[in-house]
Write an enzyme that holds these catalytic residues in place. Structure first.
Site, PDB file in Angstrom:
ATOM      1  N   ASN A 214       0.840  -1.201   0.000  1.00  0.00           N
ATOM      2  CA  ASN A 214       0.000   0.000   0.000  1.00  0.00           C
ATOM      3  C   ASN A 214       0.878   1.256   0.000  1.00  0.00           C
ATOM      4  O   ASN A 214       2.098   1.160   0.034  1.00  0.00           O
ATOM      5  CB  ASN A 214      -0.967  -0.027   1.184  1.00  0.00           C
ATOM      6  N   HIS A 215       0.242   2.410  -0.024  1.00  0.00           N
ATOM      7  CA  HIS A 215       0.978   3.671  -0.200  1.00  0.00           C
ATOM      8  C   HIS A 215       1.520   4.269   1.091  1.00  0.00           C
ATOM      9  O   HIS A 215       2.029   5.383   1.070  1.00  0.00           O
ATOM     10  CB  HIS A 215       0.059   4.717  -0.847  1.00  0.00           C
TER      11      HIS A 215
END
Ligand code: CTP
Length: 402
Positions: A214-215
């Site tokens: 994920n970011h």
């Protein structure tokens, strides 16, 4: 308030301001230290006064600023020698490469080094310079020399520099400097507390070269870990994938996957007083990990299986638990639901689609919800300031419990 309820009443601090653009931020440091009760005496180099006027410091601190090495006081005493004898701490910010070199070599040719050389007070050095200058072996050797002599160094951070380039050399923010000053005078408000912090995103392997991730940048969790350490807590940081450097001096363990992080939290949390779960933990992982790189072919279907919900798995432990809810819709109701479901004391809700609050940003706009039904909506703040607000709340909970 960042820095909690620290009190510097009666403390005499010499604030040495050298000639760097970061000098303008030190005005805020002088203001905050004065507000905390310290008697702040500023000494400036000639080049510092080209960035900030001595009148600014004089007005804020209500003390005369030392700009001249040869100055005598009313009793015809040499001002810098007398000042050096009277202060409890010497803080130098910004400490330029040149100033650090002069300090390391005992040169006394400006109001800061001349006072420092004549003073037995401890030294806190806050470097700020171009990243090439910071990385230069000469600067590093000078810093090491000063450290060996007992000086404390608040290391610069990576960020945008005066040149417009990005690199190591940026001075720490005023709140961090004030915390470091307070730390010099004794234990912080979280001294004796063990705090576990998680940060970054987990990565769930698909095969030896690919993963689901994920970011998350890890900035928020790292800010919490740093702030807790500044307040004197014994901090352990568990981190997944992060895009910012770890701080020296904080115990850290790399936990790449949700399972690694779950095992580490379950092992460590039982001996802790609080857990701040800022990590973005994957909710699913591939049901099986291919032992070899998966080759290109027809469409591929990955079967995913749930990971352990880490917070829920330790719901029975008595430590204070703080969760995060990064949402894209129905922020508060989703956060309240998580607070209840995961049996948390606090949850920090943020809308990751809002301007200034996304992944990787240096700022965050959050609302802190409490188990007691409280709701504190904060303005857009730096992540360091958000961390301070969260820890203020954790401190309040400690106070209520004791
Ligand atoms: N969290 C956790 N274990 C997981 C997933 C999340 O402990 N397996 C923690 C996060 O670190 C965060 C809080 O739970 O502090 C909320 O995470 P979030 O992903 O928003 O919640 P989920 O329970 O995963 O709910 P959803 O994905 O449905 O929003």
């Amino acid at each position: 308030m960042a820095g909690g309820d620290r009190d510097l009443t009666g403390r005499r601090i010499l604030l040495g301001v050298a000639g760097g653009i970061a000098a303008y931020k030190v005005v805020e440091v002088a203001r905050r230290l004065t507000r905390l009760g310290a008697s702040v005496h500023v000494a400036m180099t000639h080049s510092a006064s080209r960035f900030v006027g001595s009148l600014t410091f004089e007005t804020l601190t209500r003390n005369k600023v030392l700009t001249d090495v040869m100055e005598l006081d009313a009793a015809s005493e040499i001002v810098h020698v007398e000042l050096g004898k009277r202060v409890d701490l010497i803080v130098i910010a910004p400490a330029t490469a040149n100033l650090i070199a002069r300090l390391a070599h005992g040169l006394a040719e400006d109001p800061i080094t001349v006072t420092a050389l004549a003073s037995p007070a401890p030294l806190l050095i806050i470097p700020a310079m171009d990243h090439h200058m910071w990385a230069n072996a000469a600067t590093q050797a000078n810093v090491e020399t000063l450290r060996e002599r007992g000086a404390h160094i608040l290391l610069p951070v990576r960020g945008e520099l005066a040149s417009g380039e990005v690199g190591w050399g940026r001075m720490q923010e005023p709140e961090a400097i004030v915390e470091a000053v307070c730390a010099q005078f004794g234990p912080g408000p979280l001294a004796g507390r063990k705090i576990l912090v998680t940060a970054g995103g987990t990565r769930e392997p698909i095969d030896p070269v690919r993963y689901i991730g994920n970011h998350s940048s890890g900035k928020m969790g790292l800010a919490v870990a740093q702030e807790a350490a500044r307040r004197g807590a014994d901090v352990t940081l568990l981190y997944g994938a992060i895009s910012v450097p770890l701080s020296a001096g904080i115990k850290a363990e790399h936990t790449p996957t949700a399972a690694d992080m779950a095992a580490a939290v379950q092992r460590i949390a039982k001996d802790c007083d609080a857990l701040v779960m800022a990590a973005a933990v994957a909710d699913y992982r591939p049901a099986s990990i291919a032992s070899q790189k998966i080759k290109k072919g027809t469409d591929l279907t990955l079967q995913l299986t749930s990971t352990t919900d880490i917070l829920s798995s330790i719901a029975g432990l008595p430590l204070i638990k703080v969760g995060f809810a990064a949402e894209t819709e129905q922020l508060l109701s989703a956060a309240r639901d998580k607070l209840r479901r995961k049996q948390l004391d606090l949850i920090v809700a943020n809308d990751v689609t809002a301007e200034g609050s996304g992944f990787g940003s240096n700022t965050n706009q959050v609302t802190i919800l409490g188990r007691d039904g409280s709701m504190e909506e904060l303005p857009l703040l730096t992540k360091t300031e958000v961390a301070a607000r969260i820890l203020d709340r954790v401190q309040e909970l400690f106070d209520e419990r004791s």
